[in-house]
Write a protein that holds these residues in place. Structure first.
Motif, PDB file in Angstrom:
ATOM      1  N   ILE A 190      25.206  12.768  -0.175  1.00 28.67           N
ATOM      2  CA  ILE A 190      25.313  13.073  -1.370  1.00 28.67           C
ATOM      3  C   ILE A 190      25.070  11.956  -2.425  1.00 28.67           C
ATOM      4  CG2 ILE A 190      26.946  13.899  -3.213  1.00 28.67           C
ATOM      5  CD1 ILE A 190      28.312  15.357  -0.734  1.00 28.67           C
ATOM      6  N   ILE A 191      24.034  12.289  -3.504  1.00 28.47           N
ATOM      7  CA  ILE A 191      24.101  11.076  -4.509  1.00 28.47           C
ATOM      8  C   ILE A 191      24.529  11.694  -5.698  1.00 28.47           C
ATOM      9  CG2 ILE A 191      22.154   9.774  -5.506  1.00 28.47           C
ATOM     10  CD1 ILE A 191      20.231   9.996  -3.323  1.00 28.47           C
ATOM     11  N   LEU A 192      25.262  10.760  -6.263  1.00 25.05           N
ATOM     12  CA  LEU A 192      25.982  11.295  -7.657  1.00 25.05           C
ATOM     13  C   LEU A 192      25.179  10.386  -8.850  1.00 25.05           C
ATOM     14  CD1 LEU A 192      29.941  10.771  -6.940  1.00 25.05           C
ATOM     15  CD2 LEU A 192      28.695  12.750  -6.766  1.00 25.05           C
ATOM     16  N   GLN A 193      24.771  11.126  -9.835  1.00 26.97           N
ATOM     17  CA  GLN A 193      24.056  10.718 -10.775  1.00 26.97           C
ATOM     18  C   GLN A 193      24.695  10.727 -12.197  1.00 26.97           C
ATOM     19  OE1 GLN A 193      20.127  12.495 -11.257  1.00 26.97           O
ATOM     20  NE2 GLN A 193      19.683  12.789  -8.987  1.00 26.97           N
ATOM     21  N   ALA A 194      24.428   9.606 -13.029  1.00 22.09           N
ATOM     22  CA  ALA A 194      24.896   9.484 -13.972  1.00 22.09           C
ATOM     23  C   ALA A 194      24.378  10.544 -15.024  1.00 22.09           C
ATOM     24  CB  ALA A 194      24.406   8.257 -14.747  1.00 22.09           C
ATOM     25  N   ASN A 195      24.929  10.822 -16.179  1.00 18.96           N
ATOM     26  CA  ASN A 195      24.578  11.727 -17.122  1.00 18.96           C
ATOM     27  C   ASN A 195      23.404  10.926 -18.077  1.00 18.96           C
ATOM     28  OD1 ASN A 195      26.446  13.653 -16.568  1.00 18.96           O
ATOM     29  ND2 ASN A 195      27.814  12.632 -17.886  1.00 18.96           N
ATOM     30  N   VAL A 196      22.196  11.859 -17.976  1.00 19.65           N
ATOM     31  CA  VAL A 196      21.187  11.105 -18.412  1.00 19.65           C
ATOM     32  C   VAL A 196      20.362  12.169 -19.314  1.00 19.65           C
ATOM     33  CG1 VAL A 196      20.583   9.451 -16.686  1.00 19.65           C
ATOM     34  CG2 VAL A 196      19.417  11.574 -16.678  1.00 19.65           C
ATOM     35  N   GLY A 197      19.704  11.599 -20.510  1.00 19.33           N
ATOM     36  CA  GLY A 197      19.186  12.759 -21.407  1.00 19.33           C
ATOM     37  C   GLY A 197      18.107  12.251 -22.122  1.00 19.33           C
ATOM     38  N   THR A 235       9.418  10.324 -11.994  1.00 24.36           N
ATOM     39  CA  THR A 235       8.951   9.494 -13.147  1.00 24.36           C
ATOM     40  C   THR A 235      10.398   9.381 -13.949  1.00 24.36           C
ATOM     41  OG1 THR A 235       6.524   9.757 -13.193  1.00 24.36           O
ATOM     42  CG2 THR A 235       7.514   8.739 -14.928  1.00 24.36           C
ATOM     43  N   VAL A 236      10.947   7.977 -14.326  1.00 28.49           N
ATOM     44  CA  VAL A 236      11.669   7.875 -15.332  1.00 28.49           C
ATOM     45  C   VAL A 236      11.589   7.039 -16.101  1.00 28.49           C
ATOM     46  CG1 VAL A 236      13.551   8.357 -13.269  1.00 28.49           C
ATOM     47  CG2 VAL A 236      12.954   5.980 -13.733  1.00 28.49           C
ATOM     48  N   PHE A 237      12.446   6.857 -17.089  1.00 30.79           N
ATOM     49  CA  PHE A 237      12.110   5.824 -18.447  1.00 30.79           C
ATOM     50  C   PHE A 237      13.277   5.275 -18.578  1.00 30.79           C
ATOM     51  CE2 PHE A 237       8.950   9.460 -18.990  1.00 30.79           C
ATOM     52  CZ  PHE A 237       8.183   8.981 -19.347  1.00 30.79           C
ATOM     53  N   ALA A 238      12.931   3.793 -18.776  1.00 28.01           N
ATOM     54  CA  ALA A 238      14.272   2.824 -19.065  1.00 28.01           C
ATOM     55  C   ALA A 238      13.914   2.009 -20.132  1.00 28.01           C
ATOM     56  CB  ALA A 238      14.495   1.996 -17.835  1.00 28.01           C
ATOM     57  N   LYS A 239      14.948   1.733 -20.801  1.00 33.09           N
ATOM     58  CA  LYS A 239      14.931   0.816 -22.059  1.00 33.09           C
ATOM     59  C   LYS A 239      14.739  -0.812 -21.272  1.00 33.09           C
ATOM     60  CE  LYS A 239      18.247   3.143 -25.028  1.00 33.09           C
ATOM     61  NZ  LYS A 239      19.528   3.169 -25.486  1.00 33.09           N
ATOM     62  N   MET A 271      13.208  15.112 -18.331  1.00 37.30           N
ATOM     63  CA  MET A 271      12.685  13.698 -18.334  1.00 37.30           C
ATOM     64  C   MET A 271      14.035  13.002 -18.118  1.00 37.30           C
ATOM     65  SD  MET A 271      10.135  12.177 -20.982  1.00 37.30           S
ATOM     66  CE  MET A 271       9.015  13.486 -20.705  1.00 37.30           C
ATOM     67  N   GLU A 272      13.940  11.972 -17.107  1.00 40.15           N
ATOM     68  CA  GLU A 272      15.213  11.246 -17.195  1.00 40.15           C
ATOM     69  C   GLU A 272      15.061   9.822 -17.812  1.00 40.15           C
ATOM     70  OE1 GLU A 272      16.819  11.116 -13.092  1.00 40.15           O
ATOM     71  OE2 GLU A 272      14.855  11.873 -12.321  1.00 40.15           O
ATOM     72  N   HIS A 273      15.955   9.682 -18.663  1.00 43.36           N
ATOM     73  CA  HIS A 273      15.753   8.280 -19.416  1.00 43.36           C
ATOM     74  C   HIS A 273      17.238   7.366 -18.998  1.00 43.36           C
ATOM     75  CE1 HIS A 273      12.592   8.903 -22.206  1.00 43.36           C
ATOM     76  NE2 HIS A 273      12.873  10.151 -21.916  1.00 43.36           N
ATOM     77  N   TYR A 274      17.200   6.219 -18.837  1.00 45.55           N
ATOM     78  CA  TYR A 274      18.158   5.289 -18.245  1.00 45.55           C
ATOM     79  C   TYR A 274      18.161   4.042 -19.467  1.00 45.55           C
ATOM     80  CZ  TYR A 274      18.557   7.931 -14.096  1.00 45.55           C
ATOM     81  OH  TYR A 274      18.926   8.991 -13.304  1.00 45.55           O
ATOM     82  N   ASP A 275      19.200   3.393 -19.377  1.00 44.09           N
ATOM     83  CA  ASP A 275      19.317   2.071 -20.143  1.00 44.09           C
ATOM     84  C   ASP A 275      18.695   1.061 -19.415  1.00 44.09           C
ATOM     85  OD1 ASP A 275      20.779   3.144 -22.483  1.00 44.09           O
ATOM     86  OD2 ASP A 275      22.487   3.170 -21.294  1.00 44.09           O
ATOM     87  N   VAL A 276      19.156   1.039 -17.951  1.00 42.73           N
ATOM     88  CA  VAL A 276      18.715   0.178 -17.096  1.00 42.73           C
ATOM     89  C   VAL A 276      18.134   0.687 -15.569  1.00 42.73           C
ATOM     90  CG1 VAL A 276      19.292  -2.050 -15.605  1.00 42.73           C
ATOM     91  CG2 VAL A 276      20.260  -1.567 -18.049  1.00 42.73           C
ATOM     92  N   VAL A 277      17.047   0.378 -15.214  1.00 46.38           N
ATOM     93  CA  VAL A 277      16.480   0.474 -14.013  1.00 46.38           C
ATOM     94  C   VAL A 277      16.454  -0.797 -13.238  1.00 46.38           C
ATOM     95  CG1 VAL A 277      14.478   1.262 -12.482  1.00 46.38           C
ATOM     96  CG2 VAL A 277      15.251   2.744 -14.308  1.00 46.38           C
TER      97      VAL A 277
END
Length: 509
Positions: free
Chosen positions: A502-509, A199-203, A1-7
């Protein structure tokens, strides 16, 4: 499950600028764009970083001041894709009074604390070379400074800057729906190439969809907003350049609207823009024949050369999503930006209305300040003194940089060296790699387009189709014949379509 601060929804200049700003504050960020970067309004502008001289007539002093300050900030941050340009404003008794023009130019020179750019001067058009292409009836003029920008590259470099700060950038990925789930946003994304869903989650959710901002409000988030947007169509034409010198011209049409006539891509001129209320789908916008004639008439009113329809090499149109301030005249509608922050349920949703290319950095900074209380670990403002990818040029001295490039790559022909330095700046070496000859840049498709550049743009800048390269990442499409462009498209489909970027992704958790 991907969680981000901002989408962030939207990959135009505002969305890319916000994504970069947020990622640079140490936040985990995802930005999605339903098409290519800058495919909408942000690649269809007049390509100027300017204060907006005509906005002074509408008493937009705060906006003009902010834009003039940002003009020099951006010049320092990306001197490879932004550079000074002098604008000649011919005057006649039928135009605005000379005293009013002089007053406006005086304010323009002093409102923003101008440091690098030269100030205004008065021209005797009968004697100065700038008056040579103009009709003999124009005897006096004024010359002032603003800046040119490659708008689509400005977006791409902001997205690249965001990625290098850890953001995930997803192009051709549609935000299908977003809903509040406890104290977060649950965001459903669809890859338009594969059809796959994620599906991702964002604050925090930020709606920077430009002309589609209200579509996101009503159809994606199913929320409401007290703000409204006015869609205004602006069209431009491209013709062969018909004067000597690097100066641009600003003229007044018969309806008192001002038209820019700018040197473009070396041997061409970019002329615009119109201001027409638009009611259709933003993706369907096109310049119509009446607009093309309107722009040609503005030129023909001032210049000895008379443009004909056959002179128009290309035309394009964009939809400006202006904040609706109730003004009836599209030219008078503010170019300022406005936010609408919805904090229901503890999961904030920030809508962005309006804005212009020149003030995108400040808009992004203000956007993050708006949501700061929901992101307690957010770092401080940082973009004012930073450079965009490729802008890592000592003292923003572009001339010294180009000389160094000549010494490093003596085998590069001057036109190709200029092309690489202007688009990629200090990242030119990344594109060239270990090549030591033209042959090692790979297949030549015509003009300045070589295989190495196409592969670089696929691997580093999200180019997924030939048009992404020919129309937005570069302007090669203006310099290739139809046969050459078709050959490149065929090569691209055969050689690069099976190799996604190539898409670099942030470390998410």
């Amino acid at each position: 499950m991907e969680h981000y601060d901002v989408v962030v929804i939207g990959g135009g200049i505002n969305g890319a600028g916000i994504a970069r700003d947020a990622a640079g504050r140490g936040l985990s960020v995802l930005m999605c764009e339903k098409d290519d970067l800058a495919q909408g309004t942000s690649s269809r502008s007049g390509k100027l970083v300017h204060g907006g001289l005509r906005y002074l007539e509408y008493y937009e002093f705060r906006l003009v001041r902010e834009a003039l300050i940002e003009r020099e900030v951006l010049l320092n941050s990306a001197c490879h894709i932004i550079w000074p340009m002098r604008f000649v404003l011919p005057h006649s008794p039928q135009d605005r009074p000379a005293w009013l023009v002089r007053l406006g130019l005086f304010l323009y020179d002093h409102l923003g604390g101008r440091k690098k750019l030269p100030g205004t001067r008065t021209l005797n058009l009968d004697r100065s070379p700038e008056g040579t292409p103009l009709l003999d009836s124009y005897h006096r003029g004024f010359e002032y400074s603003d800046c040119w920008v490659d708008d689509a590259r400005l977006v791409a470099l902001n997205a690249l800057g965001a990625k290098e700060k850890g953001a995930t950038i997803l192009t051709r990925t549609t935000c299908v729906f977003a809903k509040r789930s406890q104290d977060k946003w649950e965001v459903a994304l669809r890859d338009e190439k594969s059809g796959e869903m994620r599906t991702v989650f964002a604050k925090v959710l930020i709606n920077a969809a430009g002309p589609w901002v209200l579509d996101i409000v009503k159809q994606v988030t199913h929320t409401t907003s007290a703000r409204n947007v006015r869609l205004v169509k602006g069209s431009h034409i491209i013709v062969p350049k018909f004067w000597d010198g690097q100066q641009a011209y600003l003229v007044q049409n018969h309806d008192r609207r001002v038209i820019f006539i700018n040197p473009y891509e070396g041997d061409k001129a970019l002329i615009g823009t119109t201001d027409i209320p638009y009611k259709g789908q933003a993706e369907d916008v096109e310049a119509d024949e009446s607009e093309i004639q309107y722009l040609m008439d503005a030129v023909n009113r001032y210049f000895k050369v008379k443009l004909r329809r056959d002179d128009v090499i290309r035309h394009y149109s964009g939809v400006r999503p202006l904040f609706d301030d109730g003004k009836g005249n599209p030219s008078a509608v503010t170019r300022d930006y406005v936010f609408d922050l919805d904090t229901q349920g503890g999961a904030p949703l920030l809508h962005v209305f309006g804005g212009k290319i020149t003030t995108f950095r400040k808009l992004a900074e203000h956007a993050m300040q708006k949501v700061a209380s929901f992101l307690p670990n957010m770092g401080p403002d940082w973009t004012r003194d930073s450079v965009l990818p490729g802008g890592e040029i000592e003292n923003a001295d572009f001339e010294t940089f180009t000389q160094k490039l000549k010494n490093d790559y003596p085998w590069l022909p001057q036109p190709l060296r200029k092309h690489y330095s202007r688009l990629y700046g200090s990242r030119t070496s990344n594109l060239i790699g270990g090549a030591v000859s033209l042959a090692e840049l790979g297949q030549h498709f015509g003009g300045n387009l070589y295989e190495a550049e196409a592969r670089y743009l696929v691997n580093s800048e999200w180019a997924q189709r030939a048009e992404d390269i020919l129309l937005r990442r570069t302007k090669h499409g203006l310099h290739l014949t139809r046969e050459q462009a078709r050959a490149f498209e065929q090569w691209f489909e055969q050689n690069l379509l099976s190799h996604p970027p190539i898409i670099l992704q942030a470390n998410v958790g």
